[in-house]
Scaffold this motif. Structure first.
Motif, PDB file in Angstrom:
ATOM      1  N   ASN A  58     -28.436 -51.829 -16.602  1.00  0.00           N
ATOM      2  CA  ASN A  58     -28.383 -51.956 -15.145  1.00  0.00           C
ATOM      3  C   ASN A  58     -27.110 -51.297 -14.618  1.00  0.00           C
ATOM      4  O   ASN A  58     -26.137 -51.129 -15.340  1.00  0.00           O
ATOM      5  CB  ASN A  58     -28.356 -53.439 -14.739  1.00  0.00           C
ATOM      6  CG  ASN A  58     -29.696 -54.117 -14.950  1.00  0.00           C
ATOM      7  OD1 ASN A  58     -30.719 -53.682 -14.403  1.00  0.00           O
ATOM      8  ND2 ASN A  58     -29.710 -55.174 -15.752  1.00  0.00           N
TER       9      ASN A  58
ATOM     10  N   GLY B 160     -31.846 -50.276 -14.179  1.00  0.00           N
ATOM     11  CA  GLY B 160     -32.213 -51.163 -13.072  1.00  0.00           C
ATOM     12  C   GLY B 160     -31.007 -51.477 -12.214  1.00  0.00           C
ATOM     13  O   GLY B 160     -29.966 -50.816 -12.290  1.00  0.00           O
ATOM     14  N   GLU B 161     -31.169 -52.532 -11.412  1.00  0.00           N
ATOM     15  CA  GLU B 161     -30.144 -52.871 -10.420  1.00  0.00           C
ATOM     16  C   GLU B 161     -29.060 -53.782 -10.995  1.00  0.00           C
ATOM     17  O   GLU B 161     -27.922 -53.355 -11.186  1.00  0.00           O
ATOM     18  CB  GLU B 161     -30.849 -53.540  -9.233  1.00  0.00           C
ATOM     19  CG  GLU B 161     -29.912 -54.041  -8.156  1.00  0.00           C
ATOM     20  CD  GLU B 161     -30.672 -54.511  -6.901  1.00  0.00           C
ATOM     21  OE1 GLU B 161     -31.807 -54.046  -6.693  1.00  0.00           O
ATOM     22  OE2 GLU B 161     -30.130 -55.331  -6.156  1.00  0.00           O
ATOM     23  N   ALA B 162     -29.442 -55.005 -11.295  1.00  0.00           N
ATOM     24  CA  ALA B 162     -28.482 -56.015 -11.751  1.00  0.00           C
ATOM     25  C   ALA B 162     -29.265 -57.113 -12.455  1.00  0.00           C
ATOM     26  O   ALA B 162     -30.464 -57.261 -12.223  1.00  0.00           O
ATOM     27  CB  ALA B 162     -27.730 -56.591 -10.550  1.00  0.00           C
ATOM     28  N   PRO B 163     -28.605 -57.894 -13.291  1.00  0.00           N
ATOM     29  CA  PRO B 163     -29.323 -58.987 -13.957  1.00  0.00           C
ATOM     30  C   PRO B 163     -29.834 -60.002 -12.933  1.00  0.00           C
ATOM     31  O   PRO B 163     -29.199 -60.228 -11.896  1.00  0.00           O
ATOM     32  CB  PRO B 163     -28.250 -59.640 -14.838  1.00  0.00           C
ATOM     33  CG  PRO B 163     -27.087 -58.711 -14.862  1.00  0.00           C
ATOM     34  CD  PRO B 163     -27.183 -57.840 -13.655  1.00  0.00           C
ATOM     35  N   GLY B 164     -30.989 -60.598 -13.226  1.00  0.00           N
ATOM     36  CA  GLY B 164     -31.481 -61.737 -12.465  1.00  0.00           C
ATOM     37  C   GLY B 164     -31.147 -63.006 -13.236  1.00  0.00           C
ATOM     38  O   GLY B 164     -30.319 -62.987 -14.158  1.00  0.00           O
TER      39      GLY B 164
ATOM     40  N   PRO C 254     -30.966 -57.240 -20.552  1.00  0.00           N
ATOM     41  CA  PRO C 254     -31.602 -56.738 -19.334  1.00  0.00           C
ATOM     42  C   PRO C 254     -33.122 -56.870 -19.376  1.00  0.00           C
ATOM     43  O   PRO C 254     -33.732 -56.801 -20.451  1.00  0.00           O
ATOM     44  CB  PRO C 254     -31.205 -55.251 -19.328  1.00  0.00           C
ATOM     45  CG  PRO C 254     -31.024 -54.910 -20.759  1.00  0.00           C
ATOM     46  CD  PRO C 254     -30.510 -56.162 -21.439  1.00  0.00           C
ATOM     47  N   PHE C 255     -33.704 -57.058 -18.222  1.00  0.00           N
ATOM     48  CA  PHE C 255     -35.165 -57.032 -18.058  1.00  0.00           C
ATOM     49  C   PHE C 255     -35.912 -57.910 -19.072  1.00  0.00           C
ATOM     50  O   PHE C 255     -36.718 -57.417 -19.858  1.00  0.00           O
ATOM     51  CB  PHE C 255     -35.687 -55.582 -18.100  1.00  0.00           C
ATOM     52  CG  PHE C 255     -35.420 -54.833 -16.810  1.00  0.00           C
ATOM     53  CD1 PHE C 255     -36.222 -55.036 -15.690  1.00  0.00           C
ATOM     54  CD2 PHE C 255     -34.346 -53.964 -16.709  1.00  0.00           C
ATOM     55  CE1 PHE C 255     -35.965 -54.369 -14.489  1.00  0.00           C
ATOM     56  CE2 PHE C 255     -34.080 -53.295 -15.521  1.00  0.00           C
ATOM     57  CZ  PHE C 255     -34.886 -53.496 -14.413  1.00  0.00           C
TER      58      PHE C 255
ATOM     59  N   HIS D  83     -39.510 -50.276  -8.570  1.00  0.00           N
ATOM     60  CA  HIS D  83     -38.995 -51.339  -9.438  1.00  0.00           C
ATOM     61  C   HIS D  83     -40.157 -52.233  -9.889  1.00  0.00           C
ATOM     62  O   HIS D  83     -41.040 -52.538  -9.091  1.00  0.00           O
ATOM     63  CB  HIS D  83     -37.975 -52.166  -8.645  1.00  0.00           C
ATOM     64  CG  HIS D  83     -37.132 -53.044  -9.505  1.00  0.00           C
ATOM     65  ND1 HIS D  83     -37.608 -54.189 -10.090  1.00  0.00           N
ATOM     66  CD2 HIS D  83     -35.832 -52.931  -9.895  1.00  0.00           C
ATOM     67  CE1 HIS D  83     -36.634 -54.749 -10.799  1.00  0.00           C
ATOM     68  NE2 HIS D  83     -35.546 -54.003 -10.702  1.00  0.00           N
TER      69      HIS D  83
ATOM     70  N   GLU E  53     -31.980 -62.842 -17.095  1.00  0.00           N
ATOM     71  CA  GLU E  53     -31.083 -61.905 -17.778  1.00  0.00           C
ATOM     72  C   GLU E  53     -29.681 -62.510 -17.897  1.00  0.00           C
ATOM     73  O   GLU E  53     -29.033 -62.379 -18.936  1.00  0.00           O
ATOM     74  CB  GLU E  53     -31.026 -60.581 -17.006  1.00  0.00           C
ATOM     75  CG  GLU E  53     -32.334 -59.781 -17.032  1.00  0.00           C
ATOM     76  CD  GLU E  53     -33.419 -60.323 -16.111  1.00  0.00           C
ATOM     77  OE1 GLU E  53     -33.071 -61.050 -15.146  1.00  0.00           O
ATOM     78  OE2 GLU E  53     -34.605 -60.012 -16.345  1.00  0.00           O
TER      79      GLU E  53
HETATM   80  N1  URA Z   1     -34.053 -56.545 -12.264  1.00  0.00           N
HETATM   81  C1  URA Z   1     -33.159 -55.587 -12.589  1.00  0.00           C
HETATM   82  O1  URA Z   1     -32.903 -54.671 -11.820  1.00  0.00           O
HETATM   83  N2  URA Z   1     -32.555 -55.673 -13.749  1.00  0.00           N
HETATM   84  C2  URA Z   1     -32.796 -56.626 -14.653  1.00  0.00           C
HETATM   85  O2  URA Z   1     -32.205 -56.597 -15.734  1.00  0.00           O
HETATM   86  C3  URA Z   1     -33.745 -57.592 -14.323  1.00  0.00           C
HETATM   87  C4  URA Z   1     -34.358 -57.542 -13.120  1.00  0.00           C
END
Ligand code: URA
Ligand code: URA
Length: 252
Positions: A140, A100-104, A113-114, A223, A107
């Motif tokens: 991520n 994925g992209e990055a932690p929200g 992650p996720f 996503h 997370e």
């Molecule tokens: N969206 C993401 O791209 N990564 C995460 O870990 C959570 C949400």
């Protein structure tokens, strides 16, 4: 685990058991053809170490070493706003990796992650593929939460992306599923839209640790956070997951 990894593991386990057995019989050395060139390339006795240690480390060991190397990272400005650095979770021998992209926010709070709303949808997608979350590896591109979930900036991407590259090289998965525009464009080095990238495999060139080139199949897809807002596109993602499942079942 792939068949090749499985058989390599069995061979190593057997080898370890043999060496242990010889030690217990009182042998102090074994004669081997040493892989490093010596003067005449001849056989010479190599003393056994006091404790027999596996010389080939597992993916899990390599991931732990990488995590240790990243440490309490202060390499970019995202470090000042984070609660937890989110490295990645799952099976270190997985054939399938989700990126994925990055932690929200969730997370960042939990260090995994996720795990928020989008993550719960990702878990359902994985389960619909007949897999468990623990059987795949999830990470991520960016390891720390950008403030207010803004897009990662070029310096942050440049600083952090070597770490996902290393995770990919350690895992050497059969397939990577890139979740959303950012992950797909960053991994594949393209500016193309996710709607144009998804639906087919792309080749990600990597170098193995011995320097030999190889490729990993990357399937970009929408996503899960986007799917929460655009449920009509779930059927397209499901089509992408079926292509992944077919690829995972085929022989390497
Ligand atoms: N969206 C993401 O791209 N990564 C995460 O870990 C959570 C949400
Ligand atoms: N925008 C994204 O970032 N990801 C998607 O999957 C779709 C649109």
């Amino acid at each position: 685990m792939s068949a090749a990894k499985e058989s390599a593991k069995i061979i190593l386990d057997n080898l370890r058991a043999y060496i242990q057995m010889y030690r217990e019989w009182g042998f102090e050395g074994v004669s081997v053809k040493w892989p490093v060139q010596d003067d005449v390339g001849a056989r010479r006795a190599v003393p056994l170490p006091t404790t027999v240690q596996p010389t080939v480390h597992s993916n899990a060991d390599d991931l732990t070493a990488l995590r240790d190397e990243i440490g309490d990272c202060m390499r970019c400005k995202l470090s000042s706003g984070r609660t937890h650095l989110v490295f990645g979770t799952g099976d270190s021998e997985a054939d399938l990796m989700f990126i994925g992209e990055a932690p929200g926010e969730d997370e960042d709070r939990q260090g995994k992650p996720f795990v928020g709303k989008a993550g719960q949808l990702l878990t359902r997608i994985i389960e619909a593929m007949g897999l468990k979350r623990e059987e795949v590896y999830i990470a991520n591109i960016i390891k720390c939460r950008p403030p207010g979930n803004r897009n990662p900036e070029p310096d942050e991407i440049a600083t952090c992306s070597p770490f996902i590259q290393r995770q990919i090289e350690i895992l050497r998965p059969k397939v990577i599923c890139a979740l959303g525009t950012f992950a797909a464009q960053t991994l594949l080095g393209t500016g193309q839209k996710i709607s144009q990238l998804r639906g087919r495999f792309h080749n990600l060139p990597i170098l193995f640790s011995d320097g030999s080139p190889a490729g990993i199949k990357v399937m970009p897809t929408f996503h899960p956070a986007y799917l929460l807002r655009n449920p009509d596109d779930k059927k397209r993602v499901w089509g992408d997951m079926q292509l992944i499942m077919r690829e995972l079942r085929s022989d390497r």
